[in-house]
Design a protein around this motif. Structure first.
Motif, mmCIF file in Angstrom:
data_model
loop_
_atom_site.group_PDB
_atom_site.id
_atom_site.type_symbol
_atom_site.label_atom_id
_atom_site.label_comp_id
_atom_site.label_asym_id
_atom_site.label_seq_id
_atom_site.Cartn_x
_atom_site.Cartn_y
_atom_site.Cartn_z
ATOM 1 N N ASP A 19 0.830 -1.197 0.000
ATOM 2 C CA ASP A 19 0.000 0.000 0.000
ATOM 3 C C ASP A 19 0.875 1.263 0.000
ATOM 4 O O ASP A 19 2.098 1.190 0.139
ATOM 5 C CB ASP A 19 -0.966 0.001 1.183
ATOM 6 N N GLN A 46 1.158 3.783 2.103
ATOM 7 C CA GLN A 46 1.825 4.143 3.353
ATOM 8 C C GLN A 46 3.106 3.324 3.551
ATOM 9 O O GLN A 46 4.131 3.861 3.951
ATOM 10 C CB GLN A 46 0.880 3.935 4.531
ATOM 11 N N THR A 47 3.059 2.049 3.256
ATOM 12 C CA THR A 47 4.251 1.209 3.378
ATOM 13 C C THR A 47 5.315 1.626 2.377
ATOM 14 O O THR A 47 6.504 1.693 2.711
ATOM 15 C CB THR A 47 3.874 -0.270 3.165
#
Length: 85
Positions: free
Chosen positions: A2, A4-5
């Protein structure tokens, strides 16, 4: 993966390259390796203080890298702009 990662890994890569490679690289190479050779000394002037700085550097590197696995890594991208959500 995703967003954010991805941003967290990208930011950690930037932090690692700038604060753990580029900035300490030149003083460490010239101050710890070349300077004693250039002046004909066997070691630096304060070897225990030099060793302490190495351990502080390694501790900071371990904290920065392990922050990725503690879910505490910043996820702003390499520019460190504030995210507006």
């Amino acid at each position: 993966m995703d967003a954010q990662t991805y941003n967290a890994f990208f930011t950690l890569h930037g932090i690692t390259m700038i604060f753990l490679v580029v900035i300490p690289g030149i003083p460490a190479i010239f101050g710890n390796f070349f300077l004693p050779i250039m002046i004909g000394a066997k070691d630096v002037a304060f070897p225990k203080l030099n060793l302490l700085s190495w351990w502080i550097y390694m501790t900071g590197a371990a904290i920065a890298i392990s922050s990725q696995f503690w879910d505490r890594a910043p996820d702003t991208g390499w520019t460190f702009y504030a995210l507006i959500v």
